[in-house]
Design a protein around this motif. Sequence first.
Motif: not given
Length: 96
Positions: A47-74
Amino acid sequence: MAVNCDSLEQVREKIDGLDRQIISLIAERGAYVSQAARFKKDSDAVRAPQRVEQVIAKVRALASELGANPNVTEEVYRAMIAAFIEQELAEHLALS
């Protein structure tokens, strides 16, 4: 990068092509999730909730960088991760 389309048919064709690529990547990600089950000692590690939140933070940042909607991505990632956790829990249980 998206191209300008001349028709709704062309838009749908491009989306269909992307869906094929996305599903291929989901399948590849799922194969790694299956491998991860072998390395985790219990369901809490799966389940690793801390790891899940790390992944979410990473993909939100990546979404912003690549022009994707961070909320949709999350939202997409949270749904995908939840489904993969269920898959991994079942696989982890089978390995026990």
